[in-house]
Write a protein that holds these residues in place. Structure first.
Motif, PDB file in Angstrom:
ATOM      1  N   ASP A 165      51.229  38.515  52.566  1.00  0.00           N
ATOM      2  CA  ASP A 165      52.492  37.849  52.239  1.00  0.00           C
ATOM      3  C   ASP A 165      52.621  36.532  52.993  1.00  0.00           C
ATOM      4  N   LEU A 166      53.164  35.524  52.312  1.00  0.00           N
ATOM      5  CA  LEU A 166      53.481  34.232  52.915  1.00  0.00           C
ATOM      6  C   LEU A 166      54.937  33.913  52.639  1.00  0.00           C
ATOM      7  N   ALA A 167      55.675  33.640  53.706  1.00  0.00           N
ATOM      8  CA  ALA A 167      57.074  33.256  53.517  1.00  0.00           C
ATOM      9  C   ALA A 167      57.171  31.826  53.009  1.00  0.00           C
ATOM     10  N   ALA A 225      45.958  27.624  45.109  1.00  0.00           N
ATOM     11  CA  ALA A 225      45.717  29.027  44.762  1.00  0.00           C
ATOM     12  C   ALA A 225      46.691  29.966  45.450  1.00  0.00           C
ATOM     13  N   LEU A 226      47.496  29.450  46.367  1.00  0.00           N
ATOM     14  CA  LEU A 226      48.410  30.281  47.157  1.00  0.00           C
ATOM     15  C   LEU A 226      49.838  30.125  46.672  1.00  0.00           C
ATOM     16  N   ARG A 227      50.696  31.054  47.059  1.00  0.00           N
ATOM     17  CA  ARG A 227      52.089  31.026  46.637  1.00  0.00           C
ATOM     18  C   ARG A 227      52.954  31.731  47.672  1.00  0.00           C
ATOM     19  N   ASP A 228      54.217  31.393  47.693  1.00  0.00           N
ATOM     20  CA  ASP A 228      55.159  32.123  48.530  1.00  0.00           C
ATOM     21  C   ASP A 228      55.274  33.547  48.005  1.00  0.00           C
ATOM     22  N   GLY A 229      55.366  34.502  48.930  1.00  0.00           N
ATOM     23  CA  GLY A 229      55.435  35.899  48.538  1.00  0.00           C
ATOM     24  C   GLY A 229      54.080  36.558  48.678  1.00  0.00           C
ATOM     25  N   THR A 230      53.780  37.528  47.794  1.00  0.00           N
ATOM     26  CA  THR A 230      52.539  38.297  47.904  1.00  0.00           C
ATOM     27  C   THR A 230      51.391  37.564  47.229  1.00  0.00           C
ATOM     28  N   VAL A 243      47.082  35.849  58.661  1.00  0.00           N
ATOM     29  CA  VAL A 243      47.928  36.392  57.591  1.00  0.00           C
ATOM     30  C   VAL A 243      47.260  37.584  56.914  1.00  0.00           C
ATOM     31  N   LEU A 244      45.922  37.654  56.978  1.00  0.00           N
ATOM     32  CA  LEU A 244      45.207  38.839  56.535  1.00  0.00           C
ATOM     33  C   LEU A 244      44.243  39.213  57.639  1.00  0.00           C
ATOM     34  N   VAL A 253      41.427  34.731  44.937  1.00  0.00           N
ATOM     35  CA  VAL A 253      42.794  34.808  45.458  1.00  0.00           C
ATOM     36  C   VAL A 253      43.726  34.463  44.318  1.00  0.00           C
ATOM     37  N   ASN A 254      44.598  35.420  44.005  1.00  0.00           N
ATOM     38  CA  ASN A 254      45.521  35.251  42.870  1.00  0.00           C
ATOM     39  C   ASN A 254      44.760  34.886  41.605  1.00  0.00           C
ATOM     40  N   GLY A 255      43.584  35.514  41.440  1.00  0.00           N
ATOM     41  CA  GLY A 255      42.783  35.324  40.244  1.00  0.00           C
ATOM     42  C   GLY A 255      41.897  34.093  40.258  1.00  0.00           C
ATOM     43  N   VAL A 256      42.004  33.249  41.303  1.00  0.00           N
ATOM     44  CA  VAL A 256      41.207  32.023  41.396  1.00  0.00           C
ATOM     45  C   VAL A 256      39.968  32.295  42.249  1.00  0.00           C
TER      46      VAL A 256
END
Length: 853
Positions: free
Chosen positions: A754-756, A821-826, A686-687, A778-781
């Motif tokens: 991005d994660l769908a 720490a992850l989420r759908d989208g960016t 994904v990256l 990741v996402n501030g974490v």
């Protein structure tokens, strides 16, 4: 061209099919076009490459097959294994020349001899003096050649020219038609090569030369016996001199000499004297050496046929037992010795064992109690013919004897007989009824029990084995055109047979009388080349064609003594004069030659296998074997699909149902046990490594405190592809400041992926490097901190160590990202890289995230 069945894949030429190999897969392999372009798409033959990809040019291709059986143009009947012994006359199912077909012939001689163009439609592979004993594919007698170096047709002016020849093997095999054994989930077992000797001899610093009082015939060869005590190999025979390799040193030393087991160097301190040849040697349990032969005097003292020496070469003071022949011939000869249960067994030509004034009748075979030197009057096989060889069974229950006997007392026996070690020396029940290859002379000259078999060799060129329990015939080989078997030795897994043979060994036949080389049909199963010494697999009884020494012997008398030393080295002696070394050079080999054993230990197995599947490409990785110098084979389902010296490999054409295994190979025919099955983990990058990052590296202006937040606008930052940094050859984006400008301690980086659907995968692994220190969020974490102190960091916080870029890249940082720490989208990834000191010569950053389930 070397053909074998093994468990590996080899790169070969499209125009010449070489060693092909089979391994325990086939589900996904069947999905791959077998065009030979990679290990994973290996074809079964070059013929198959041309069938599936007709435009394939000549070159290197990957081939994989369980075994190679039948070439074309001239077609052999099915063989147990490939053989280049064409001069042995393998039956042909057919052959053709210029479209003209023939049948019912053999590889010794096929085609026609009608004249005209037909002179070139004949091949014969015999060796004879007229063509200088050249091996090759010869024309008929009407085709003249020359010895001129500019000619492509060689002969000595007698016709039968030997042309420059290229041979192409074109088996018509397809992967889809091949059968591979299924691999269980536990994996494949370790495979060890047969511990057979190498064909090239070891360097030989010393040997023996000259013939002594016994004459120059085949029963008086320079070397006739070996025995090892400690690191010394004792060599006995009919020699007069020990000589070094270049002949600059020759020392009178007759009949018995000692050599260093490891180096082959002569041990000059061991100097006993005998007046005639030594024919038998045996190490005694207490470290002394028993010597048998035709002598009557040892070290100036009377000793007939038998003596015991200490390691200094002096006569043992506690031993005076000898043998006598009170028959009409009066000739004494001890030809064989063995030790069992505190007794020395003696075989040869004699009638009595004698100690002082005491004597014991023991015609041609007897035994002596080692502790007293007394003969055993209760054990006398009373054989009416001389014993050439004897061997006591490992369990001590019987003695096997070979020679010229036809009766044991009043009991009729053959020239191979088994005698119980019980008092009375009865013929065993069941009695041994050996099979002989001829109705003529049936004397036997060598016998040895190896594992579950008893091997017997002798006249008319037979080397047969028998079941140890029932004495029923098991394995049969005959050397023809060749000579009698004269000596047998073993290391437990390989049986060596010495002979005065120099042509072919035929397996699966018992008759020497009823067939000739070159006839079709034939009564044998397989043929191979043999020269003075052959090797047989002790378990299967099969002739081992990979052992093929090249040497010369005086009078062609060949090998009369075989011994495998404690280090596995094979010692073979007789009338040997020269031998070819492993490097191809020729050397003096006075009386004997030594051959190193091939490696036969499985390497340590790899461990920790893992497989990730991205699209149709599987990435297989593992921890290395502890054995140095190995290569790794990756098996998919039931066959090898990759060979590498690294600890990871990519296998295209894979899917989620594939089963993978990894094993180590030393390239010498030894494989480790494989790992247990590992199935693919479906993954997605994904990256990717090498992604584009925004970066801030400025000592004069501080980074915005909100640089890790979602809504931070990094459009004013510079951008570049990873790896980013300075000072390393792999850097894609140089972020360094101009010369004369002070560097900042810390560089800041931002990117994203991005994660769908986060839940579509169960694991997310981030891989990066600490060069010098790194903190990743990741996402501030915060998800990774390496080579940095704990607590809050500032732009002037120094890394705690200073690895080079090369070292940091070789030791990647891998962390599992928490799903929270992850989420759908960016998803925003930020990293700060701290230097250990401002003038550090290199620093870098790269990162990837792989999702899997």
């Amino acid at each position: 061209m070397h053909l074998k069945t093994s468990l590996t894949a080899l790169v070969v030429s499209a125009t010449t099919v070489a060693s092909l190999a089979g391994v325990p897969s086939a589900a996904s392999a069947a999905q791959v076009v077998p065009d030979g372009s990679s290990a994973a798409s290996a074809a079964a033959s070059c013929w198959e490459v041309k069938q599936v990809a007709p435009s394939s040019p000549d070159g290197l291709y990957w081939l994989l097959t369980p075994q190679l059986r039948t070439p074309t143009q001239f077609s052999l009947r099915s063989l147990a294994s490939w053989s280049w012994a064409f001069g042995a006359g393998h039956p042909l199912t057919g052959s053709s020349f210029d479209g003209v077909r023939f049948s019912g012939q053999t590889t010794l001689d096929f085609g026609t001899n009608d004249g005209g163009r037909q002179n070139f439609r004949r091949v014969w592979t015999n060796e004879y003096s007229g063509n200088g004993w050249v091996r090759g594919f010869n024309y008929n007698s009407a085709v003249q050649g020359t010895t001129d170096a500019s000619s492509y047709l060689y002969s000595k002016g007698t016709g039968d020219a030997t042309p420059f020849t290229q041979v192409y093997l074109r088996p018509r095999l397809r992967q889809a038609d091949l059968s591979f054994a299924a691999v269980p989930d536990s994996g494949t077992a370790a495979v060890t090569a047969l511990p057979v000797a190498r064909s090239g001899s070891l360097a030989q610093p010393w040997g023996v030369t000259g013939t002594g009082a016994a004459g120059t015939g085949e029963l008086a060869t320079e070397v006739q016996a070996f025995a090892q005590i400690g690191n010394v190999m004792y060599v006995g025979g009919n020699f007069t001199t020990v000589r070094n390799q270049d002949g600059s040193q020759s020392v009178a030393q007759s009949y018995l000499a000692a050599f260093d087991v490891s180096t082959g160097a002569w041990i000059s301190s061991f100097r006993p004297t005998f007046d005639n040849q030594v024919r038998a040697l045996k190490a005694l349990p207490d470290g002394r050496l028993a010597v048998g032969g035709d002598f009557t005097s040892v070290n100036g003292q009377r000793r007939t046929g038998l003596a015991v020496l200490d390691t200094a070469g002096t006569l043992s003071p506690s031993w005076s037992t000898v043998v006598e022949n009170r028959g009409s011939s009066g000739k004494v000869s001890v030809r064989s010795l063995d030790v069992s249960d505190g007794r020395l067994y003696v075989g040869g030509s004699f009638t009595h064992l004698v100690k002082g004034t005491s004597s014991w009748f023991a015609r041609n075979a007897g035994r002596i109690t080692l502790s007293t030197g007394n003969g055993d009057g209760q054990w006398n096989p009373n054989l009416n013919g001389a014993v050439a060889s004897l061997d006591v069974d490992d369990d001590g229950s019987r003695v096997y004897l070979a020679g010229y006997m036809t009766a044991s007392g009043s009991t009729a026996v053959k020239n191979g007989v088994a005698i119980s070690t019980a008092a009375g020396a009865p013929v065993t029940d069941p009695a041994w009824n050996p099979t002989f290859s001829t109705s003529g002379a049936t004397y036997q000259q060598a016998v040895e029990q190896v594992g579950s078999k008893v091997w017997l060799g002798g006249s008319q060129h037979s080397m047969f084995s028998y079941d140890r329990s029932t004495l029923a015939l098991q394995d049969t080989s005959i050397t023809k055109s060749g000579g009698d078997l004269q000596a047998i030795g073993s290391n437990g897994r390989v049986v060596y047979g010495g002979c005065h043979c120099g042509d072919w060994v035929f397996e699966g036949t018992t008759s020497w009388d009823t067939w000739g080389v070159g006839q079709n049909p034939v009564p044998w199963r397989q043929a191979g080349k043999i020269s003075l010494l052959g090797a047989w697999d002790a378990a299967s009884g099969a002739f081992v064609s990979t052992f093929a020494p090249q040497w010369k012997s005086r009078g062609g008398y060949g090998v009369w003594a075989v011994e495998v030393a404690s280090d596995g080295t094979l010692w073979a002696g007789g009338s040997i004069q020269t031998s070819v070394r492993e490097n191809g050079s020729n050397q003096f080999s006075g009386g004997f030659a030594r051959f190193a054993q091939r490696p036969s230990t499985a390497p340590a197995a790899p461990s920790g296998p893992a497989v990730s599947l991205e699209g149709s490409t599987a990435t297989v990785s593992w921890s290395p074997s502890s054995t140095a110098g190995v290569r790794y084979e990756v098996l998919r389902d039931d066959r090898v699909v990759a060979v590498t010296s690294s600890t990871s490999v990519q296998v295209p054409g894979s899917d989620v149902d594939d089963r993978f295994f990894v094993r180590a190979s030393d390239g010498q025919g030894n494989w480790s046990a494989s790992t247990s099955v590992v199935r693919p983990t479906v993954s997605s990058t994904v990256l990717p490594a090498g992604a584009t990052w925004a970066y801030w590296f400025d000592d004069a202006n501080a980074v915005d405190p909100a640089w890790t937040s979602d809504g931070f606008d990094s459009s004013g930052w510079r951008r570049g592809a990873a790896p980013l940094g300075w000072g390393g050859s792999s850097i894609a984006t140089d972020v360094d400041v101009p010369a004369g400008t002070r560097r900042a301690v810390t560089a800041y980086y931002r990117t994203g992926f991005d994660l769908a659907d986060v839940d579509a995968f169960t694991r997310y692994v981030l891989t990066t490097r600490a060069d010098d220190g790194v903190l990743v969020r990741v996402n501030g974490v915060e998800v990774a901190r390496v080579n940095l102190p704990s607590g809050s960091l500032t732009s002037t916080t120094y890394a705690t160590s200073a690895p080079s870029t090369t070292a940091a890249t070789a030791s990647p940082v891998r962390v599992d990202l928490p799903s929270s720490a992850l989420r759908d989208g960016t998803n925003v990834v930020t990293a700060e890289v701290h230097s250990n000191y401002r003038s550090t010569p290199n620093a870098s950053l790269d990162a990837s995230v792989v999702a899997s389930r």
